[in-house]
Scaffold this active site. Structure first.
Site, PDB file in Angstrom:
ATOM      1  N   GLY A 129     -55.754  88.043  51.303  1.00  0.00           N
ATOM      2  CA  GLY A 129     -55.701  89.151  50.354  1.00  0.00           C
ATOM      3  C   GLY A 129     -56.925  89.163  49.461  1.00  0.00           C
ATOM      4  N   GLU A 246     -65.471  80.851  56.438  1.00  0.00           N
ATOM      5  CA  GLU A 246     -65.204  82.079  57.181  1.00  0.00           C
ATOM      6  C   GLU A 246     -66.432  82.531  57.944  1.00  0.00           C
ATOM      7  OE1 GLU A 246     -63.501  86.620  56.451  1.00  0.00           O
ATOM      8  OE2 GLU A 246     -63.940  85.336  54.740  1.00  0.00           O
ATOM      9  N   GLU A 396     -75.430  93.617  54.599  1.00  0.00           N
ATOM     10  CA  GLU A 396     -76.347  93.952  53.507  1.00  0.00           C
ATOM     11  C   GLU A 396     -76.227  92.919  52.387  1.00  0.00           C
ATOM     12  OE1 GLU A 396     -75.651  97.492  55.953  1.00  0.00           O
ATOM     13  OE2 GLU A 396     -74.312  96.054  54.985  1.00  0.00           O
TER      14      GLU A 396
END
Length: 409
Positions: A129, A246, A396
């Site tokens: 989340g 991650e 970006e």
């Protein structure tokens, strides 16, 4: 720098291959090879995690005392490379690869004792989340409120693009506990039971038709303060630590397998002149460029492994690797769609192993589909990979990190 495997590394590789030959069933291999995104069929992923856990290999990167393996960084890389080459379905990253390392680094003894073994056994399945409708790449702008109320926080707001929220029974969330100072301050990292009253899940239909992503709404959801990971108002520190996990990983083997599959398919697919597509100069040059880039990516992954093995900080390497891997994946899925030809334009999810249910689609009763399985996978993977340069921090943003950390801009 020596990139050759040692004799011990080769012996370990052979041990992993023998295990995969014995335990990786044809059905699991198909689930891995037919996955339409980074998230494979959920049931296949859970079954494979159970098999790996029995062997003690479900979370080899964890500390040994929590169920990990006493492997070198090279062995970790070899392990993940062999899983990819064998076509094993990947495990959901949210628990084992993402929140678990954060729990190990920042959790209390009670949190470690409760969550870590249950993540391994699949009793606890996490979703993430982070993003909100007005806070995506600029995650520090999040507004989901957690109001102090005695022993609890009362949470109100929503999270979006939440993968596998319908399968998860826990969610790790960044919430706003204070509005003073910089926007990165006043953020707290919470572990929330998805069965708590006041939580509503609304599936989002992706361009591929899959319902893997969701929006999760929180209406006065009570969360015990014991579920805070790290310190109150200092969740940004935990989030940054988690994002390194991650964004990292061994992407090159997966991309090399994809490139080889495309080359073999293009050898059998007619090109514009009627000859094999692989002989078309434009296609061949595009594929060669992608394959060269996958080799460069692998060397960069080796360099990162070498730096970490020597105890050196790899710096912004995770940002660099994330950019290269996701943009290469997009390049290769474009080539795969070209190689699939006209049969690859057909929408046939039933011939794939999607990461979630497919909305408004009724497969033929006899299971028929035109072409080979990979031709049905190609368009769905193409659509899914468009998001690769956005999730886990847009590319970006990653370039901004590199400009600041590597160039001092």
């Amino acid at each position: 720098m020596d990139y050759d495997w040692s004799a011990a590394d080769l012996a370990f590789r052979d041990e992993v291959r023998a295990f995969l030959d014995a335990k990786l069933t044809p059905e699991l291999r198909r689930a891995g090879r037919s996955a339409t995104s980074v998230y494979p069929d959920h049931e296949a992923s859970m079954e494979w995690q159970h098999i790996l856990h029995e062997r003690g290999w479900a979370a080899p990167h964890w500390p040994v005392e929590h169920g990990g393996c006493d492997w070198s960084l090279t062995q970790h890389y070899i392990f993940h490379r062999e899983l990819t080459l064998a076509g094993a379905p990947p495990l959901s990253p949210m628990g084992i690869r993402m929140v678990a390392p954060a729990i190990i680094a920042f959790g209390t003894p009670e949190q470690k004792a409760f969550y870590l073994p249950r993540i391994l056994t699949r009793e606890v399945f996490f979703c993430q989340g982070y993003s909100e409708p007005e806070a995506g790449s600029d995650l520090a702008s999040l507004t989901m409120a957690a109001v102090d109320d005695g022993d609890d926080f009362v949470c109100t707001g929503s999270k979006i693009w939440t993968t596998h929220a319908t399968e998860a029974n826990w969610i790790f969330c960044l919430v706003r506990t204070a509005k003073t100072g910089k926007k990165q301050q006043g953020i707290t990292f919470l572990l929330i039971d998805m069965t708590a009253p006041g939580i509503e899940i609304r599936p989002l239909v992706m361009t591929s038709g899959e319902q893997v992503q969701n929006q999760v709404f929180f209406d006065n959801v009570r969360v015990p303060k014991a579920n805070v990971l790290g310190r109150v108002d200092e969740g940004w520190t935990v989030a940054k630590y988690l994002l390194v996990h991650e964004r990292g990983g061994a992407a090159a083997p997966w991309l090399q397998v994809m490139a080889q599959d495309i080359a073999e398919a293009a050898a059998a697919q007619p090109g514009p002149d009627g000859n094999a597509l692989i002989d078309d100069p434009l296609f061949a040059n595009r594929l060669a460029d992608a394959r060269i880039r996958t080799e460069v990516l692998e060397v960069l992954e080796y360099r990162t492994i070498s730096a970490m093995a020597q105890g050196r900080d790899p710096g912004p390497a995770s940002s660099l690797l994330k950019i290269l891997a996701t943009e290469l994946s997009q390049q290769l899925t474009e080539l795969a769609l070209d190689a699939a030809g006209p049969l690859g334009r057909a929408y046939q999810p039933h011939a794939t192993a999607p990461g979630g249910p497919v909305a408004d689609y009724t497969p033929p009763t006899d299971g028929y589909h035109s072409g080979a399985d990979w031709q049905a996978v190609a368009p769905l993977r193409y659509f899914n990979d468009r998001a690769g340069s956005i999730y886990a921090g847009s590319n970006e943003i990653q370039r901004n990190i590199l400009a600041k950390a590597a160039l001092g801009l």
